[in-house]
Design an enzyme around this catalytic site. Sequence first.
Site, PDB file in Angstrom:
ATOM      1  N   TYR A 149       9.691  -2.095  -6.008  1.00  0.00           N
ATOM      2  CA  TYR A 149      11.100  -2.081  -5.609  1.00  0.00           C
ATOM      3  C   TYR A 149      11.172  -2.068  -4.093  1.00  0.00           C
ATOM      4  O   TYR A 149      10.511  -1.261  -3.437  1.00  0.00           O
ATOM      5  CB  TYR A 149      11.783  -0.840  -6.185  1.00  0.00           C
ATOM      6  N   ASP A 244       5.620  -2.063   2.360  1.00  0.00           N
ATOM      7  CA  ASP A 244       6.838  -1.286   2.171  1.00  0.00           C
ATOM      8  C   ASP A 244       6.431   0.165   1.942  1.00  0.00           C
ATOM      9  O   ASP A 244       6.046   0.556   0.841  1.00  0.00           O
ATOM     10  CB  ASP A 244       7.634  -1.842   0.988  1.00  0.00           C
ATOM     11  N   LYS A 272      13.483   7.052   3.705  1.00  0.00           N
ATOM     12  CA  LYS A 272      13.305   8.345   3.063  1.00  0.00           C
ATOM     13  C   LYS A 272      12.876   9.464   4.038  1.00  0.00           C
ATOM     14  O   LYS A 272      13.718  10.031   4.696  1.00  0.00           O
ATOM     15  CB  LYS A 272      12.364   8.188   1.867  1.00  0.00           C
TER      16      LYS A 272
HETATM   17  C1  LIG Z   1      13.651   3.834  -2.002  1.00  0.00           C
HETATM   18  C2  LIG Z   1      12.920   2.608  -1.701  1.00  0.00           C
HETATM   19  C3  LIG Z   1      13.542   1.500  -1.095  1.00  0.00           C
HETATM   20  C4  LIG Z   1      15.017   1.438  -0.862  1.00  0.00           C
HETATM   21  O1  LIG Z   1      15.478   2.399   0.018  1.00  0.00           O
HETATM   22  P1  LIG Z   1      17.043   2.795   0.004  1.00  0.00           P
HETATM   23  O2  LIG Z   1      17.182   3.745   1.141  1.00  0.00           O
HETATM   24  O3  LIG Z   1      17.310   3.394  -1.342  1.00  0.00           O
HETATM   25  O4  LIG Z   1      17.806   1.532   0.207  1.00  0.00           O
HETATM   26  C5  LIG Z   1      12.759   0.436  -0.735  1.00  0.00           C
HETATM   27  N1  LIG Z   1      11.432   0.409  -0.965  1.00  0.00           N
HETATM   28  C6  LIG Z   1      10.808   1.449  -1.555  1.00  0.00           C
HETATM   29  C7  LIG Z   1       9.330   1.390  -1.755  1.00  0.00           C
HETATM   30  C8  LIG Z   1      11.525   2.559  -1.956  1.00  0.00           C
HETATM   31  O5  LIG Z   1      10.903   3.556  -2.589  1.00  0.00           O
END
Ligand SMILES: *Cc1c(COP(=O)(O)O)cnc(C)c1O
Length: 433
Positions: A149, A244, A272
Amino acid sequence: MSQPVLTATKSEQAFAKAEKVIAGGVNSPVRACKSVGATPIFIDRADGPYLHDIDGKSYIDYVGSWGPMILGHSHPRVLEALEHAIQHGTSYGAPSIGEVDLAELVCRLVPSMEMVRMVCSGTEACMSAIRLARAYTKRKMVIKFDGCYHGHADSFLVRAGSGLATLGIASSPGVPEEISKLTLSLPYNDLEAVKKAFEKFPQEIACIIVEPIVGNSGLILPKEGYLAGLRELATKYGALLILDEVMTGFRVSAGGAQKLYNITPDLTCLGKIIGGGLPVGAYGGRKEIMEMIAPLGPVYQAGTLAGNPLSMAAGLAQLKSLSPSGTYEKLEFLTKRLADGLIACQSKTKVPFQVVSVCGMISVFFTDKPVVDLESAMTSNTERFGKFWRKMIDSGTYWPPSQFESAFISLVHSNRDIDETISAFEQAVSQLD
Ligand SMILES: *Cc1c(COP(=O)(O)O)cnc(C)c1O
């Protein structure tokens, strides 16, 4: 639910109200608790490793706001930094020192990031990173992996794990086929598939974007040599490698997964943890690539609240609190204590399960197959997971309400909290059939 309103809990009443004015009653789908057959619990406040709901019940929290709360909730240093920052106003739309301080710290801790841009969410970070990769390489296609994701931008909603897997959605209506077609979603942990994609489209692939450790199909670890193999293939075919690390950044080590596995990406996405629980995201990498962003270059990306002083203050306080030596050893110790305890419960039940863990993250999959990719994760018995989740909630343990989400351990979970969770887990799995 079907109870008369008078006997409904406050959370049930709040959810009924919410459903009338918020689509689905929640502002992010997994929170709806649909896949675990429950209605959401409304939180009143949180401190340390605990959540307290509006009905007065408390829980040991393993969601941690889905990753940011590595120091636990309401950490004194983060609150103090916020209290100080708020005295100076909430947003300026002009530069402030906090942005520079956080950028310097991030670039120092993650050396592959020579320059960085602050944004407001992980979604924005990933979306901007692939735009930049496409501009830099003058190519259109993107490789991602099933079950990873990267936020909800159009290009990523192809077999995108967590929220979508939880709801059984493969991709999303509203994303034009013309856009989906530019995203190749390949099985994770399968280098051969990546090699074949590059052989088929040697001049078309702008970048590989990957969660170096997958947290969004539940937790899945990279096989030995997998990430190095991705690095090699990207370089060979002139594509960029984007890690990511929105979830893994400053969680699995002080320098993220790239430090743990010794991989140097071209670009990195963060979020995060770097916002201390406030909205944030960041992307960065090699200077010559980052210099393509406006106003230095032609690639446009902007944000009214980007680098918000409150987010910067909270993030800076949190990152500084993570710096003492021994921090990640402690987190790793707590994680291992929990993982070992859960694994030992296998003898108490006929129900098979897999425990996967890495510093600060853990997943339990109800399957007898080792989980190495989305396909194997999907062999999990989600109905059983739902039962398990409800039993955990009853015992005061707030586990992520989805089979396809990782759980998070904070630095303030005590040995006692962990041991209580192991007992709750043992009881829950021994009652499953
Ligand atoms: C949470 C997450 C996102 C998205 O971040 P948001 O602040 O919710 O838009 C993207 N990549 C990874 C790996 C994530 O865990």
